[in-house]
Design an enzyme around this catalytic site. Structure first.
Site, short mmCIF file in Angstrom:
data_model
loop_
_atom_site.label_atom_id
_atom_site.label_comp_id
_atom_site.label_asym_id
_atom_site.label_seq_id
_atom_site.Cartn_x
_atom_site.Cartn_y
_atom_site.Cartn_z
N HIS A 130 0.87 -1.18 0.00
CA HIS A 130 0.00 0.00 0.00
C HIS A 130 0.91 1.23 0.00
CE1 HIS A 130 -2.75 2.95 1.89
NE2 HIS A 130 -3.75 2.14 1.59
N ASP A 208 3.31 -3.93 8.13
CA ASP A 208 2.05 -3.22 7.93
C ASP A 208 0.94 -4.27 8.11
OD1 ASP A 208 -0.31 -2.30 6.89
OD2 ASP A 208 0.58 -1.43 5.09
N GLN A 211 -4.18 -5.15 7.22
CA GLN A 211 -5.12 -6.15 6.71
C GLN A 211 -4.97 -7.51 7.39
OE1 GLN A 211 -7.55 -5.29 4.87
NE2 GLN A 211 -6.88 -3.38 3.92
N LYS A 234 -10.50 -0.55 10.57
CA LYS A 234 -10.64 -1.77 9.76
C LYS A 234 -10.97 -2.97 10.63
CE LYS A 234 -7.19 -0.18 6.40
NZ LYS A 234 -7.91 0.24 5.22
N CYS A 373 -4.86 2.40 -3.50
CA CYS A 373 -3.61 2.92 -2.93
C CYS A 373 -2.45 1.95 -3.14
CB CYS A 373 -3.75 3.23 -1.44
SG CYS A 373 -4.97 4.49 -1.10
C1 LIG Z 1 -2.27 -2.73 3.65
C2 LIG Z 1 -2.67 -1.36 4.09
N1 LIG Z 1 -1.75 -0.56 4.63
C3 LIG Z 1 -2.03 0.67 5.07
C4 LIG Z 1 -3.30 1.17 4.96
C5 LIG Z 1 -3.56 2.55 5.44
O1 LIG Z 1 -4.41 2.53 6.55
P1 LIG Z 1 -4.95 3.90 7.18
O2 LIG Z 1 -5.56 4.66 6.02
O3 LIG Z 1 -5.97 3.46 8.17
O4 LIG Z 1 -3.80 4.60 7.77
C6 LIG Z 1 -4.31 0.39 4.38
C7 LIG Z 1 -5.66 0.93 4.21
O5 LIG Z 1 -6.32 0.71 3.21
C8 LIG Z 1 -3.98 -0.91 3.95
O6 LIG Z 1 -4.89 -1.70 3.39
#
Ligand SMILES: Cc1ncc(COP(=O)(O)O)c(C=O)c1O
Length: 417
Positions: A130, A208, A211, A234, A373
């Protein structure tokens, strides 16, 4: 199908906990919410806690000596202890409140990164990240002349572990920054093995977990990760709050990021000294209601059992992949159900992802369309955009059927001949 033998819990009563799920999306068309990877819905147990905070004990934390402030502080810190237990951190001091995954990763880049990385050092990311786990490192690269490299993916959407091993060995890698579960491919990366290899090669690992933490048991000590980032919204909790987990010795060694109230020990006109963990990284009035709401979400998930949630989502994903494979012209990206989280990103031949999502919406099915993203990953996949159905603990097999039936409607409308 609500009493399908594969449901590990009483799905009807779970769904009754989520008020938003029990409404029409359009007049007479029920909502089928399949955009959980973007943000999940919230149960009344979380909504009630937010309401109670504002109605009954709204006050700032760590500052007052009056009863309301003490109550708010106790609930806020209690939520931190719940999160500690949830991810099995060693100490509540290793659990830092942030605004979410994005902020957690930026915090590590701006503090650990700025103090420990020098020109020529490599941050090893992957092609399936992401933007939140790419851009903070690119920003640091522009400032510090570090190098960001990306472990490639294989044609089946899994990580090329052979390439990972070589890159770790051949490059001056100081940090591995990797998603536990891809938000597009759904690939579940072998974090325990990746952490072991990173450490053997003298690198740290940041995961990260946006998910993964909402969907499966995650134990930071068993995985032996150095940093782990995730978002409350999430995982059935409120927006505006998330977690950075870090090993205590690393966090102790890191300078603070933002300066202001609460993160200091002493302040004079000449300079300041820092508060201990976790407060050193929590400047200013935090998201109090949201942290308490996250604690309620953790209670909710733990009462259901993360193993049960994971088993349920695996069964739903497996079923969704089977059913989607029946629809001519639909391609699902990423590995088989066995190696996949609760995500199915797909393309419909001859139709644009946004048109697909819009027509699905008319049928009551909420999915996301675009690059999610993850623009670099889409360029590797050689598609401009995908539509993505993503599942959570409350989704049903019936809803997968609604998605598939709606896809036939979409195809009849968009794809001719
Ligand atoms: C794998 C991953 N990393 C990071 C994020 C970013 O999360 P946040 O927007 O809650 O900071 C997301 C959100 O879609 C994600 O799916």
């Amino acid at each position: 199908m609500l009493n399908h033998p594969k449901y590990p819990y009483d799905i009807a009563s779970i769904r009754a906990d989520f008020p938003i799920l029990n409404q029409d999306h359009h007049d007479g068309v029920p909502l089928v919410y399949l955009d959980n990877a973007a943000s999940s819905q919230k149960p009344r147990q979380v909504l009630d806690v937010l309401d109670q905070y504002y109605r009954q004990y709204n006050a700032n934390v760590h500052r007052g000596i009056h009863k309301l402030s003490e109550e708010a502080t106790a609930a806020y810190e209690d939520a931190r202890k719940k999160v500690r237990r949830f991810i099995n951190a060693n100490s509540r001091r290793e659990v830092i409140y942030t605004r979410g995954t994005t902020e957690s990763i930026n915090l590590v880049a701006q503090t650990w990164g700025r103090t420990h990385l020098k020109a020529g050092d490599v941050v090893l990311s992957t092609q399936m990240e992401h933007h939140a786990n790419i851009v903070p490192w690119q920003m640091l690269a522009a400032e510090r002349n570090i190098i960001v490299k990306y472990v490639p993916i294989l044609p089946d959407g899994t990580l090329d572990m052979e390439a990972y091993g070589h890159m770790l060995h051949d490059e001056p890698v100081k940090l591995v920054a990797v998603a536990h579960v891809s938000n597009v491919l759904g690939t579940v990366n072998p974090i325990e093995e990746m952490a072991r290899l990173a450490h053997e090669n003298g690198a740290l690992i940041l995961v990260d977990a946006a998910q993964s933490v909402p969907h499966m048991p995650v134990d930071v000590q068993a995985l032996d990760v150095d940093f782990l980032a995730f978002s409350s919204h999430k995982m059935a909790g409120p927006t505006g709050i998330g977690i950075l987990y870090g090993k205590r010795a690393l966090l102790e060694d890191m300078p603070p990021w933002m300066g202001g109230g609460d993160m200091i020990s002493t302040v004079t006109f000449e300079g300041s000294t820092w508060n201990g963990l976790p407060y050193k990284f929590e400047a200013g009035t935090p998201s109090i209601a949201e942290a308490i709401g996250l604690g309620a979400a953790v209670d909710y998930l733990m009462a259901l059992g993360m193993e049960h949630i994971h088993a349920h989502e695996q069964a739903i994903t497996e079923y969704a992949l089977e059913r989607l494979a029946e629809v001519p012209g639909v391609t699902v990206f990423g590995p088989d159900a066995g190696q996949k989280g609760a995500v199915a990103a797909f393309a419909v031949e001859g139709a644009h992802a946004h048109d697909v999502a819009q027509l699905l919406d008319a049928e009551g099915v909420a999915v996301r369309a675009g690059h999610h993203c993850a623009m670099p990953l889409h360029s590797v996949l050689n598609v401009a955009a995908t539509s993505r159905a993503s599942f959570y603990l409350y989704n049903t097999f019936d809803e997968v059927d609604v998605l598939v039936n709606a896809l036939y409607v979409v195809k009849n409308t968009l794809v001719r001949g």
